[in-house]
Every structure is written in C-alpha cells, then in structure tokens.
Design a protein around this motif. Structure first.
Motif, PDB file in Angstrom:
ATOM      1  N   SER A 184      17.622 -13.783  -1.724  1.00 38.95           N
ATOM      2  CA  SER A 184      16.543 -13.826  -2.710  1.00 38.95           C
ATOM      3  C   SER A 184      15.387 -14.709  -2.273  1.00 38.95           C
ATOM      4  CB  SER A 184      17.076 -14.306  -4.063  1.00 38.95           C
ATOM      5  OG  SER A 184      17.667 -15.582  -3.940  1.00 38.95           O
ATOM      6  N   SER A 185      15.650 -15.712  -1.422  1.00 37.55           N
ATOM      7  CA  SER A 185      14.568 -16.582  -0.966  1.00 37.55           C
ATOM      8  C   SER A 185      13.538 -15.809  -0.156  1.00 37.55           C
ATOM      9  CB  SER A 185      15.124 -17.737  -0.126  1.00 37.55           C
ATOM     10  OG  SER A 185      15.632 -17.271   1.112  1.00 37.55           O
ATOM     11  N   LEU A 186      13.994 -14.728   0.508  1.00 31.61           N
ATOM     12  CA  LEU A 186      13.060 -13.869   1.237  1.00 31.61           C
ATOM     13  C   LEU A 186      12.424 -12.848   0.307  1.00 31.61           C
ATOM     14  CD1 LEU A 186      11.722 -12.718   3.792  1.00 31.61           C
ATOM     15  CD2 LEU A 186      13.785 -11.335   4.129  1.00 31.61           C
ATOM     16  N   THR A 187      13.255 -12.123  -0.426  1.00 28.32           N
ATOM     17  CA  THR A 187      12.726 -11.022  -1.237  1.00 28.32           C
ATOM     18  C   THR A 187      11.750 -11.510  -2.302  1.00 28.32           C
ATOM     19  OG1 THR A 187      14.708 -11.145  -2.636  1.00 28.32           O
ATOM     20  CG2 THR A 187      14.721  -9.522  -0.871  1.00 28.32           C
ATOM     21  N   ASN A 188      11.927 -12.717  -2.782  1.00 26.22           N
ATOM     22  CA  ASN A 188      11.034 -13.247  -3.812  1.00 26.22           C
ATOM     23  C   ASN A 188       9.662 -13.625  -3.277  1.00 26.22           C
ATOM     24  OD1 ASN A 188      12.982 -12.948  -5.794  1.00 26.22           O
ATOM     25  ND2 ASN A 188      13.719 -15.044  -5.625  1.00 26.22           N
ATOM     26  N   GLN A 189       9.542 -13.797  -1.960  1.00 19.96           N
ATOM     27  CA  GLN A 189       8.257 -14.207  -1.402  1.00 19.96           C
ATOM     28  C   GLN A 189       7.528 -13.088  -0.666  1.00 19.96           C
ATOM     29  OE1 GLN A 189       9.550 -17.377   1.220  1.00 19.96           O
ATOM     30  NE2 GLN A 189       9.613 -16.041   2.994  1.00 19.96           N
ATOM     31  N   LEU A 190       8.150 -11.914  -0.544  1.00 24.53           N
ATOM     32  CA  LEU A 190       7.529 -10.805   0.176  1.00 24.53           C
ATOM     33  C   LEU A 190       6.328 -10.237  -0.580  1.00 24.53           C
ATOM     34  CD1 LEU A 190      10.727  -8.913   1.386  1.00 24.53           C
ATOM     35  CD2 LEU A 190       9.072 -10.102   2.834  1.00 24.53           C
ATOM     36  N   THR A 191       5.334  -9.802   0.190  1.00 26.61           N
ATOM     37  CA  THR A 191       4.151  -9.165  -0.382  1.00 26.61           C
ATOM     38  C   THR A 191       3.968  -7.790   0.271  1.00 26.61           C
ATOM     39  OG1 THR A 191       2.522  -9.898   1.270  1.00 26.61           O
ATOM     40  CG2 THR A 191       3.126 -11.482  -0.478  1.00 26.61           C
ATOM     41  N   PRO A 192       3.090  -6.939  -0.255  1.00 20.77           N
ATOM     42  CA  PRO A 192       2.841  -5.630   0.363  1.00 20.77           C
ATOM     43  C   PRO A 192       2.287  -5.718   1.784  1.00 20.77           C
ATOM     44  CG  PRO A 192       2.067  -5.635  -1.903  1.00 20.77           C
ATOM     45  CD  PRO A 192       2.433  -7.049  -1.575  1.00 20.77           C
ATOM     46  N   LEU A 195      13.598  -3.498  -1.123  1.00 20.94           N
ATOM     47  CA  LEU A 195      12.678  -4.039  -0.134  1.00 20.94           C
ATOM     48  C   LEU A 195      11.435  -3.172  -0.001  1.00 20.94           C
ATOM     49  CD1 LEU A 195      15.055  -5.201   2.765  1.00 20.94           C
ATOM     50  CD2 LEU A 195      13.567  -6.660   1.392  1.00 20.94           C
ATOM     51  N   ASN A 196      11.640  -1.859   0.039  1.00 22.16           N
ATOM     52  CA  ASN A 196      10.515  -0.955   0.251  1.00 22.16           C
ATOM     53  C   ASN A 196       9.554  -0.937  -0.931  1.00 22.16           C
ATOM     54  OD1 ASN A 196       9.246   0.831   2.101  1.00 22.16           O
ATOM     55  ND2 ASN A 196       9.870   2.553   0.845  1.00 22.16           N
ATOM     56  N   LYS A 197      10.009  -1.454  -2.062  1.00 25.66           N
ATOM     57  CA  LYS A 197       9.126  -1.529  -3.226  1.00 25.66           C
ATOM     58  C   LYS A 197       8.147  -2.697  -3.128  1.00 25.66           C
ATOM     59  CE  LYS A 197      12.235   0.632  -6.587  1.00 25.66           C
ATOM     60  NZ  LYS A 197      13.091   0.413  -7.770  1.00 25.66           N
ATOM     61  N   VAL A 198       8.493  -3.703  -2.317  1.00 26.83           N
ATOM     62  CA  VAL A 198       7.662  -4.912  -2.287  1.00 26.83           C
ATOM     63  C   VAL A 198       7.015  -5.194  -0.934  1.00 26.83           C
ATOM     64  CG1 VAL A 198       8.917  -6.020  -4.160  1.00 26.83           C
ATOM     65  CG2 VAL A 198       9.679  -6.374  -1.812  1.00 26.83           C
ATOM     66  N   LYS A 237       0.750  -1.706  10.779  1.00 24.79           N
ATOM     67  CA  LYS A 237      -0.619  -1.262  10.502  1.00 24.79           C
ATOM     68  C   LYS A 237      -0.722  -0.433   9.230  1.00 24.79           C
ATOM     69  CE  LYS A 237      -2.541  -1.323  15.168  1.00 24.79           C
ATOM     70  NZ  LYS A 237      -3.191  -0.515  16.220  1.00 24.79           N
ATOM     71  N   LYS A 238       0.412  -0.037   8.710  1.00 27.15           N
ATOM     72  CA  LYS A 238       0.423   0.803   7.510  1.00 27.15           C
ATOM     73  C   LYS A 238      -0.140   0.030   6.323  1.00 27.15           C
ATOM     74  CE  LYS A 238       3.658   3.354   4.550  1.00 27.15           C
ATOM     75  NZ  LYS A 238       3.055   4.675   4.680  1.00 27.15           N
ATOM     76  N   LYS A 239      -0.952   0.714   5.531  1.00 30.20           N
ATOM     77  CA  LYS A 239      -1.458   0.098   4.309  1.00 30.20           C
ATOM     78  C   LYS A 239      -0.452   0.392   3.210  1.00 30.20           C
ATOM     79  CE  LYS A 239      -5.398  -0.090   1.163  1.00 30.20           C
ATOM     80  NZ  LYS A 239      -5.335  -1.549   1.061  1.00 30.20           N
ATOM     81  N   LYS A 240       0.158  -0.636   2.711  1.00 37.07           N
ATOM     82  CA  LYS A 240       1.202  -0.479   1.698  1.00 37.07           C
ATOM     83  C   LYS A 240       0.614  -0.660   0.320  1.00 37.07           C
ATOM     84  CE  LYS A 240       5.706  -0.229   0.734  1.00 37.07           C
ATOM     85  NZ  LYS A 240       6.637   0.759   1.265  1.00 37.07           N
ATOM     86  N   GLU A 241       0.756   0.367  -0.465  1.00 37.02           N
ATOM     87  CA  GLU A 241       0.335   0.279  -1.850  1.00 37.02           C
ATOM     88  C   GLU A 241       1.582   0.333  -2.714  1.00 37.02           C
ATOM     89  OE1 GLU A 241      -2.560   3.179  -2.810  1.00 37.02           O
ATOM     90  OE2 GLU A 241      -3.933   2.571  -1.219  1.00 37.02           O
TER      91      GLU A 241
END
Length: 203
Positions: A40-48, A70-73, A113-117
């Motif tokens: 959770s320490s990683l998943t809570n800090q991930l951004t797009p 993961l793929n959601k964030v 390089k992918k733009k994640k929305e």
C-alpha cells in the motif's frame, strides 16, 4: 529520453535477478527505475504519470490480483515469466520475460511515453453479469445457467458478451486472467489446458 520530473518508474518482482536486470537495463539507457515491494505504501502514492513494471510468473500468481487496481492509477507494463500463454487485459502493455533486451527496453519506452488518463469506465459488472461470468468460467453450460437464473439462454449469451467486453475480452476464453474480483474463485479451475476444453465457447 522517457523520464520527466513528474514520472517515477518502479519495478516489482520477487525475482531479485530479474529485478536487478531491469534496473541495469534502465541505467544503460539513462533511466532511473526503483525496485519496490507490492504494498500500500507504493499504490497510495502512484499517479497517472508513474510507471509500474510488474513481473508476473508462476511463483507470484498473487500479483495478478494487483493488475487491475494498478492500471487504474498508473501506467502498467506486465512482463510474463510464465511458460504458458495467458491473456491480460487490464494492463497498458504485456510482454514476455524471454523477449530480447531490445524488446523490453522498447516496451518500457512505449509505456512511459503513454499518456494515461485515469477515468471511471463503465467496466463494473452487474450482479447478473458477475454471476454468469463466474459460472461460465467454472465450465457451466449456458442452458444450465439460464435455467438456474430463470432467464432465456439468449439473455445469458447477451449478459456474458457484455461482461467479457467490459473486462476487455471478446469471448470467454480471453479471460484466463481477469479482474481481481473474479481471479480468486477461478484461478484453481485453470490448472491445465484440459480445463479450457471444458468451457462452453458458443456465442
């Protein structure tokens, strides 16, 4: 150059040699990749903007449950170490660990390089879609499912088609690895190629 001031790249694997190999490959390209535990320490800090390179093999099947969240964030590259082919739809890119170093570095570059929305997609299964898909993955015949739900078989086909599309597949056999809410109940069923032959593939 794939890095930006906002992007961080992490590699997750329980194979130290694999993880060190990815980090060494990254350094040779001038990229900074950090090894991290799946917690959770990683998943809570991930951004797009961030990238996670997830190494999935037979020893860490539990990691498969993290693919969809993961793929959601963040941007997600899954590297498969499994010998058998599986379908993963909830990732930005999936390659195999036996691919060449050039292919792996290209994959990292493409995903970075992918733009994640990150948006809320209409991908949540309804109760009836969830039930039908689970029963189908257990190998239950469409007509038996229809009888148990007291609906026509055509409705079962329609619900199952819709559920498969929501999860990124075209047919039930595409969903060998599916979203975490279905994985735990279906993983023991997919123990051999013979299991797949028992599924009702008709549409």
């Amino acid at each position: 150059m794939i890095s930006s001031k906002h992007m961080k790249i992490y590699t997750i694997s329980d194979d130290v040699y694999f993880q060190n190999g990815i980090i060494s490959l990254a350094k040779s390209k001038g990229w900074d990749i950090v090894a991290h535990e799946l917690d959770s320490s990683l998943t809570n800090q991930l951004t797009p903007d961030d990238v996670v390179i997830l190494h999935l093999d037979a020893k860490n099947n539990s990691y498969a449950k993290a693919i969809s969240p993961l793929n959601k964030v963040c941007k997600l590259l899954v590297i498969l170490g499994a010998t058998r082919d599986i379908v993963i739809n909830d990732a930005d890119l999936v390659i195999k660990s036996r691919d060449s170093l050039l292919d792996i570095s290209r994959a990292i570059r493409v995903v970075a390089k992918k733009k994640k929305e990150v948006s809320i997609r209409d991908s949540e299964l309804s109760d009836i879609e969830n039930t039908i898909l689970k029963e189908s993955l257990k190998g239950k015949n469409i007509h038996l499912i229809a009888k148990s739900l007291n609906i026509p078989p055509k409705r079962v086909y329609a619900y199952r088609n819709k559920a498969c599309k929501k999860l990124g597949g075209k047919k039930i056999s595409d969903l060998l690895l599916i979203r975490d809410k279905l994985l735990e109940e279906s993983s023991t069923f997919f123990t051999s190629p013979a299991s797949l032959r028992e599924l009702d593939y008709s549409f």
